[in-house]
Design a protein around this motif. Sequence first.
Motif, PDB file in Angstrom:
ATOM      1  N   TRP A   1      -9.177   3.553  -5.664  1.00 37.01           N
ATOM      2  CA  TRP A   1      -9.194   2.290  -4.939  1.00 37.01           C
ATOM      3  C   TRP A   1     -10.520   2.020  -4.246  1.00 37.01           C
ATOM      4  N   GLN A   2     -11.380   3.003  -4.138  1.00 37.30           N
ATOM      5  CA  GLN A   2     -12.624   2.805  -3.402  1.00 37.30           C
ATOM      6  C   GLN A   2     -13.581   1.851  -4.102  1.00 37.30           C
ATOM      7  N   ASP A   3     -13.355   1.591  -5.387  1.00 37.99           N
ATOM      8  CA  ASP A   3     -14.213   0.631  -6.079  1.00 37.99           C
ATOM      9  C   ASP A   3     -14.106  -0.764  -5.460  1.00 37.99           C
ATOM     10  N   LEU A   4     -12.961  -1.052  -4.798  1.00 34.86           N
ATOM     11  CA  LEU A   4     -12.766  -2.366  -4.179  1.00 34.86           C
ATOM     12  C   LEU A   4     -13.707  -2.588  -2.997  1.00 34.86           C
ATOM     13  N   GLN A   5     -14.200  -1.515  -2.408  1.00 35.85           N
ATOM     14  CA  GLN A   5     -15.017  -1.648  -1.212  1.00 35.85           C
ATOM     15  C   GLN A   5     -16.364  -2.308  -1.480  1.00 35.85           C
ATOM     16  N   ALA A   6     -16.751  -2.386  -2.727  1.00 34.70           N
ATOM     17  CA  ALA A   6     -17.971  -3.111  -3.082  1.00 34.70           C
ATOM     18  C   ALA A   6     -17.812  -4.610  -2.829  1.00 34.70           C
ATOM     19  N   LEU A   7     -16.562  -5.055  -2.618  1.00 33.62           N
ATOM     20  CA  LEU A   7     -16.306  -6.473  -2.358  1.00 33.62           C
ATOM     21  C   LEU A   7     -16.440  -6.820  -0.879  1.00 33.62           C
ATOM     22  N   LEU A   8     -16.607  -5.812  -0.022  1.00 37.53           N
ATOM     23  CA  LEU A   8     -16.697  -6.043   1.424  1.00 37.53           C
ATOM     24  C   LEU A   8     -18.135  -6.210   1.885  1.00 37.53           C
ATOM     25  N   PRO A   9     -18.362  -6.994   2.943  1.00 33.92           N
ATOM     26  CA  PRO A   9     -19.702  -7.084   3.533  1.00 33.92           C
ATOM     27  C   PRO A   9     -20.200  -5.698   3.935  1.00 33.92           C
ATOM     28  N   LYS A  10     -21.471  -5.486   3.831  1.00 34.40           N
ATOM     29  CA  LYS A  10     -22.079  -4.202   4.160  1.00 34.40           C
ATOM     30  C   LYS A  10     -21.726  -3.773   5.583  1.00 34.40           C
ATOM     31  N   GLY A  11     -21.364  -2.508   5.747  1.00 32.09           N
ATOM     32  CA  GLY A  11     -21.079  -1.957   7.064  1.00 32.09           C
ATOM     33  C   GLY A  11     -19.642  -2.064   7.513  1.00 32.09           C
ATOM     34  N   THR A  12     -18.775  -2.700   6.728  1.00 31.04           N
ATOM     35  CA  THR A  12     -17.377  -2.876   7.133  1.00 31.04           C
ATOM     36  C   THR A  12     -16.652  -1.532   7.181  1.00 31.04           C
ATOM     37  N   GLN A  13     -15.891  -1.325   8.267  1.00 35.85           N
ATOM     38  CA  GLN A  13     -15.061  -0.126   8.403  1.00 35.85           C
ATOM     39  C   GLN A  13     -13.682  -0.455   7.838  1.00 35.85           C
ATOM     40  N   VAL A  14     -13.213   0.349   6.916  1.00 37.56           N
ATOM     41  CA  VAL A  14     -11.951   0.040   6.244  1.00 37.56           C
ATOM     42  C   VAL A  14     -10.997   1.230   6.296  1.00 37.56           C
ATOM     43  N   SER A  15      -9.733   0.934   6.550  1.00 39.50           N
ATOM     44  CA  SER A  15      -8.651   1.914   6.444  1.00 39.50           C
ATOM     45  C   SER A  15      -7.490   1.230   5.746  1.00 39.50           C
ATOM     46  N   TYR A  16      -6.822   1.945   4.860  1.00 40.38           N
ATOM     47  CA  TYR A  16      -5.620   1.381   4.261  1.00 40.38           C
ATOM     48  C   TYR A  16      -4.667   2.487   3.847  1.00 40.38           C
ATOM     49  N   LEU A  17      -3.410   2.113   3.753  1.00 44.24           N
ATOM     50  CA  LEU A  17      -2.358   3.023   3.322  1.00 44.24           C
ATOM     51  C   LEU A  17      -1.298   2.186   2.623  1.00 44.24           C
ATOM     52  N   VAL A  18      -0.975   2.558   1.405  1.00 45.95           N
ATOM     53  CA  VAL A  18       0.032   1.842   0.609  1.00 45.95           C
ATOM     54  C   VAL A  18       1.080   2.856   0.166  1.00 45.95           C
ATOM     55  N   ILE A  19       2.349   2.541   0.376  1.00 42.00           N
ATOM     56  CA  ILE A  19       3.455   3.445   0.046  1.00 42.00           C
ATOM     57  C   ILE A  19       4.531   2.688  -0.718  1.00 42.00           C
ATOM     58  N   ASP A  20       5.087   3.331  -1.726  1.00 37.47           N
ATOM     59  CA  ASP A  20       6.218   2.750  -2.450  1.00 37.47           C
ATOM     60  C   ASP A  20       7.442   2.796  -1.534  1.00 37.47           C
ATOM     61  N   ALA A  21       8.038   1.642  -1.285  1.00 40.98           N
ATOM     62  CA  ALA A  21       9.135   1.558  -0.307  1.00 40.98           C
ATOM     63  C   ALA A  21      10.352   2.367  -0.728  1.00 40.98           C
ATOM     64  N   LYS A  22      10.594   2.470  -2.032  1.00 42.31           N
ATOM     65  CA  LYS A  22      11.793   3.161  -2.515  1.00 42.31           C
ATOM     66  C   LYS A  22      11.595   4.668  -2.593  1.00 42.31           C
ATOM     67  N   THR A  23      10.502   5.076  -3.197  1.00 43.06           N
ATOM     68  CA  THR A  23      10.287   6.516  -3.424  1.00 43.06           C
ATOM     69  C   THR A  23       9.550   7.194  -2.274  1.00 43.06           C
ATOM     70  N   LYS A  24       8.925   6.403  -1.391  1.00 43.22           N
ATOM     71  CA  LYS A  24       8.114   6.902  -0.271  1.00 43.22           C
ATOM     72  C   LYS A  24       6.833   7.601  -0.750  1.00 43.22           C
ATOM     73  N   ILE A  25       6.505   7.441  -2.023  1.00 40.89           N
ATOM     74  CA  ILE A  25       5.302   8.059  -2.580  1.00 40.89           C
ATOM     75  C   ILE A  25       4.074   7.243  -2.189  1.00 40.89           C
ATOM     76  N   LYS A  26       3.008   7.949  -1.804  1.00 39.09           N
ATOM     77  CA  LYS A  26       1.762   7.290  -1.431  1.00 39.09           C
ATOM     78  C   LYS A  26       1.088   6.736  -2.680  1.00 39.09           C
ATOM     79  N   VAL A  27       0.805   5.452  -2.656  1.00 41.59           N
ATOM     80  CA  VAL A  27       0.158   4.780  -3.787  1.00 41.59           C
ATOM     81  C   VAL A  27      -1.359   4.797  -3.628  1.00 41.59           C
ATOM     82  N   ALA A  28      -1.831   4.552  -2.406  1.00 43.47           N
ATOM     83  CA  ALA A  28      -3.270   4.545  -2.138  1.00 43.47           C
ATOM     84  C   ALA A  28      -3.507   4.788  -0.667  1.00 43.47           C
TER      85      ALA A  28
END
Length: 484
Positions: A22-49
Amino acid sequence: MLKVGLLFISSLFCTSVIAQEWQDLQALLPKGTQVSYLVIDAKTKIKVASFQEESLRTPASVQKLLTATTAKLYLGEKYRYQTVIKGNKKAIKKGQYQGDISLYFSGDPTLTRKNIRQLLRNLKAQGINRIKGDFLLNNSQFNGYQWSDGQAWNDLGVCYTAPANAIIVNRNCVLGNLSLASEDATKATLYIPSYEPVDISSDVSVVSKAQRAEQFCALEVTRNSNNNYHLWGCMVPRERAFPLAFAVTDPNTYAQRIIASELQQVGIAVSGTVKIDSQPITPALKQDPASTLAVYQSPLLDVLLQQMMKESDNLIADSLFKTIGAQYFQQPGNFRNGSQAMKAILKEHGIDLENAYIADGSGLSRHNLMSAELFMSVMKFVYTQDKQLGLISSFAIAGIDGTLKYHRGVNTAALKGKVIAKTGSLKGVANLVGLVKGKTGDKLFVLMLNGYNPENSAVDANIPRHPKASVYLFEKAFFERIFH
């Protein structure tokens, strides 16, 4: 031992691969942006990203998710604010009330001048034409600062930062406008309704866009005591009037003047004065129904939460925050005990905010600190307990309502109605917490973007960037990836 070590290494490898995908998406952000994210499947509780999900960030208005959850758990769905006029019915004799009458404010963010007028009419209907004493406005429900620590000082004059006092009338907000008397006017004309008990002067120059840039001028406001304001600086010509919304600096004085006027309008004379009283109501008086002369009740909590969440209403959030502190500790509410009460209540339900810093209920304070990981713990609870809490319906829906109706980051046809979230925005902050109704089921997400400069999208040699890098471009790609 070797098996355990291999499992640990495998786990680290999988987590690393998830992050890298998923880090390839960070090239779409303005330079210097601090980013945090967490994505989880609601049913399985498995971490997606995930990426830097433990880093503490400025939450802005996604803080309201904490406030809504705590309010629903502790205050309950049947909670209403009550604004009550208290006295002694036996003191009413031949149209006169012998002694003082008290109006107890509760921090109700829905209370209007019209509601107060009806309260006073109800008082008059009981045969009171004259009060031989004072009319007391009790503000003891809250104490401490009206604004949370860490709010930007130059935002305090506008209505989205209206003070969360126990006394709230008309959202502690005064509306007006600036207009041009003629096409060649050099000064703007200020309009404030005559019934508003505030003193606002204006000396605003009308300049061209080029002159505004050369002079580095803008529209400014100076706030003085007793709800006295001075508007100055400059504005460029415009066809329509420029809307103004002043936050009331002194809610006590504002309410005193309004109620003195309304008493006169309904025909109740007061031999004393309309004045502030900060003495807490006694338990006996509070529980005595015979002492209640008139009462106004706010809409139910669920109605307030719909407004607070979908439209990101700061006044409702901070009033609820202080109310939670007052109810939990059985003392006047403030930002300090509101914070402690929130953490305690959530912990009782298995949500440990650990090292989070909670300064208010609205997210206006720059002192607030939360991580994507902590927000996800709240989001998972809200999602799994939705039958009991019913909070998901209060989130804004992409392209349909609330703060996501026109949000540029989710305004694609594919995402309409699919992203359901609470937004959080301040200068350099763009956060979202909620769920995506994806093709393979619901995905819970927390996205926190801090420290971005929308004017800085220059290419970094280490991270090649999209030539039109922006927060909105990143959001679209982020949510489309979750959806697909």
